[in-house]
Design an enzyme around this catalytic site. Structure first.
Site, mmCIF file in Angstrom:
data_model
loop_
_atom_site.group_PDB
_atom_site.id
_atom_site.type_symbol
_atom_site.label_atom_id
_atom_site.label_comp_id
_atom_site.label_asym_id
_atom_site.label_seq_id
_atom_site.Cartn_x
_atom_site.Cartn_y
_atom_site.Cartn_z
ATOM 1 N N LYS A 66 -5.819 0.029 3.604
ATOM 2 C CA LYS A 66 -4.959 0.036 4.780
ATOM 3 C C LYS A 66 -4.982 1.368 5.519
ATOM 4 O O LYS A 66 -4.879 1.405 6.748
ATOM 5 C CB LYS A 66 -3.524 -0.317 4.372
ATOM 6 N N GLU A 104 4.977 4.264 6.802
ATOM 7 C CA GLU A 104 4.904 3.909 8.213
ATOM 8 C C GLU A 104 6.310 3.922 8.798
ATOM 9 O O GLU A 104 7.292 3.631 8.098
ATOM 10 C CB GLU A 104 4.346 2.493 8.407
ATOM 11 N N HIS A 120 8.843 -10.719 2.955
ATOM 12 C CA HIS A 120 7.695 -10.242 3.736
ATOM 13 C C HIS A 120 6.521 -11.217 3.687
ATOM 14 O O HIS A 120 5.387 -10.845 4.007
ATOM 15 C CB HIS A 120 7.224 -8.864 3.252
ATOM 16 N N ARG A 130 -10.585 -12.734 5.702
ATOM 17 C CA ARG A 130 -10.696 -14.033 5.033
ATOM 18 C C ARG A 130 -10.112 -15.113 5.917
ATOM 19 O O ARG A 130 -9.608 -14.839 7.002
ATOM 20 C CB ARG A 130 -9.925 -13.998 3.714
#
Length: 508
Positions: free
Chosen positions: A114, A198, A233, A290
């Site tokens: 990430k 973040e 989430h 994917r």
């Protein structure tokens, strides 16, 4: 020609259907506890690869490749989850002379990290959420970064996905324990405990762009999907097009998604995910290398079989259409049906499925991997099926989904069908005024308990008490609504008792 599907459940069934349409034979690999599942019976060839433990079965790269070689598979489709985003698996498949139906190992690796993905997005001019550039090494560093960008912040797993290894932190005193919890969860889920920070975007929308890319440099965006109805989430309901996306924003999202894909020489199907705030500012979130669980809604509005395109691209074919040929029509919604109890914080529900009555009819699609007599176990994800509907516009699609969910019956385990039905009736959802906090802000399990549906001027049929509680009604509407309720409830002593409950008292 043969394709091995390195997966299970509904996605294995869905891939096999397209394989058969294209004239490919299929190979299923399965665990002992899955031996009676539909995907095993549907395959032309099937081989058991272990008892139940995912590490010994669906995550066992060497065993899966061994089966593929012994049964002379030409290609392997990984589906989603399990090994679908594992660059080592993709490389192992290729090294054994088998086609991997997905992107290159290099692209998977770059987008799977990430932090590296954030840097790639930044380099090509795509906005990213402010945060740390490297994994967090200690709490003091985390405190410094958090104070620089401002609370609330999000702790995220560097190798993560699906909401694992993620924690929201609202103030400094929560930071140390949140980092510890996120690292522990990340290590358990991904074997990698690196986490980063973040800035937490408030009132966020989760919007993603489906792309297809061939080996000849052609990259096409098939549309965006709104995926903001989430618990833990993780997505529960998705739709396309997104109710928050304007034509101008759509163009920017498509351009950004294609830039990122081109930066890593991406091939095959992929999804670039963004966070969009209430002012329609957007930020790159991650890229899923994917097939997505929610790909059917895109298929419903475009008429494009994404799995078929995946297979054709993997076998070296050029995309047979261009961006101008992609003309989405109407609106599609998908509800994921999980074996979970929405009355009890969506906890998994295990047991034997005793009865299933699936909905049907025009523009209703059910992708399922379970049949009566099958067991829902603790070993795998509890998703039973996905129900997808199409409508000429968003309200028609919502109403069609509402009707389909009312027809859907599954006995033996608790399911999310009642919750999904409640969402379709919720006025915030119907107006498209929702974000990723929808469940937290608007849902209470008590709303599922036989609430009356009353239609009053300006408000379509809905659990009216939920609308009153959530503040959607004006003072005048509230007054009118309560007058209607009082009139109707006096007609029945049962209703009187119900509306004298604590729930009613709280809403007055």
């Amino acid at each position: 020609m043969r394709i091995l599907i390195a997966n299970r459940g509904e996605i294995a069934v869905r891939i096999m259907r397209t394989c058969k349409m294209l004239g490919f034979e299929t190979i299923a690999v399965y665990s002992e506890v899955d031996k009676d599942k539909p995907f095993v019976a549907m395959a032309d060839y099937a081989e058991c690869i272990g008892e139940a433990n995912p590490a010994e079965t669906y995550l066992n790269m060497e065993k899966i490749v061994k089966v593929a070689k012994s049964l002379k598979a030409d290609a392997i489709h990984p589906g989603y989850g399990f090994l679908s985003e594992n660059e080592e698996f993709a490389k192992l498949v290729n090294d054994n002379g088998i086609i991997f139906i997905g992107p290159s190992p290099e692209a998977i690796k770059k987008m799977g990290n990430k932090l590296e993905a954030r840097e790639i997005a930044k380099k090509v001019g795509v906005p990213i959420v402010p945060g740390s550039e490297n994994p967090i090494s200690n709490v003091d560093e985390a405190i410094k970064i958090a104070n620089e960008i401002g609370f609330p912040i999000l702790i995220k797993a560097a190798a993560g996905g699906g909401g694992k290894g993620m924690r929201i932190v609202h103030e400094e005193k929560e930071l140390e324990s949140a980092i510890r919890a996120a690292k522990n969860e990340a290590m358990f889920a991904f074997g990698d405990d690196r986490v980063y920070i973040e800035k937490y975007v408030e009132e966020p929308h989760h919007v993603e762009v489906q792309i297809l890319a061939d080996k000849f440099g052609n990259i096409i965006a098939l549309g965006e999907r709104e995926c903001s109805i989430q618990r833990r989430h993780q997505k529960v309901i998705e739709e396309t097009p997104s109710p928050i996306v304007t034509p101008e924003l759509r163009e920017k999202l498509f351009e950004s998604a294609i830039k990122i894909a081109r930066a890593v020489n991406y091939e095959n199907a992929g999804t670039v995910e963004f966070i969009v705030d209430k002012n329609r500012n957007f930020y790159f979130l991650e890229m899923n290398t994917r097939l997505q669980v929610e790909h059917p809604v895109t298929e419903m509005v475009t008429g494009i079989d994404i799995v078929a395109e995946q297979i054709k691209i993997a076998f070296g074919n050029k995309l047979s259409f261009s961006q101008k040929d992609v003309k989405p029509n109407g609106h599609a919604i998908e509800c994921r049906i999980y074996a979970e109890d929405p009355f009890n914080d969506f906890l998994p529900s295990t047991g034997k499925i005793t009865e299933i009555k699936q909905p049907s009819g025009p523009w209703v699609r059910v992708d399922a991997g379970i049949e009566p007599g099958n067991e829902i176990t603790i070993h795998y994800d509890p998703m039973i099926s996905k129900i997808i509907v199409w409508g000429r516009d968003r309200i028609e699609a919502i109403d069609r989904m509402k009707a389909a969910l009312s027809e859907y019956k599954i006995n033996g385990v608790k399911t999310t069908i009642p919750f999904c039905l409640w969402v379709m009736k919720n006025e915030f959802f119907r107006m498209g005024k929702y974000d990723t906090h929808f469940i937290k802000n608007h849902f209470n399990p008590s709303y599922l308990k036989d609430l009356p549906e009353i239609s009053i001027d300006g408000i379509p049929s809905l659990p009216i008490v939920a609308a009153i509680a959530s503040g959607i009604l004006s003072l005048e509407q509230k007054t009118q609504t309560m007058q209607v309720l009082r009139t109707k409830t006096l007609n029945s002593s049962k209703s009187v008792n119900r509306w004298k409950s604590k729930r009613y008292e709280n809403f007055r």
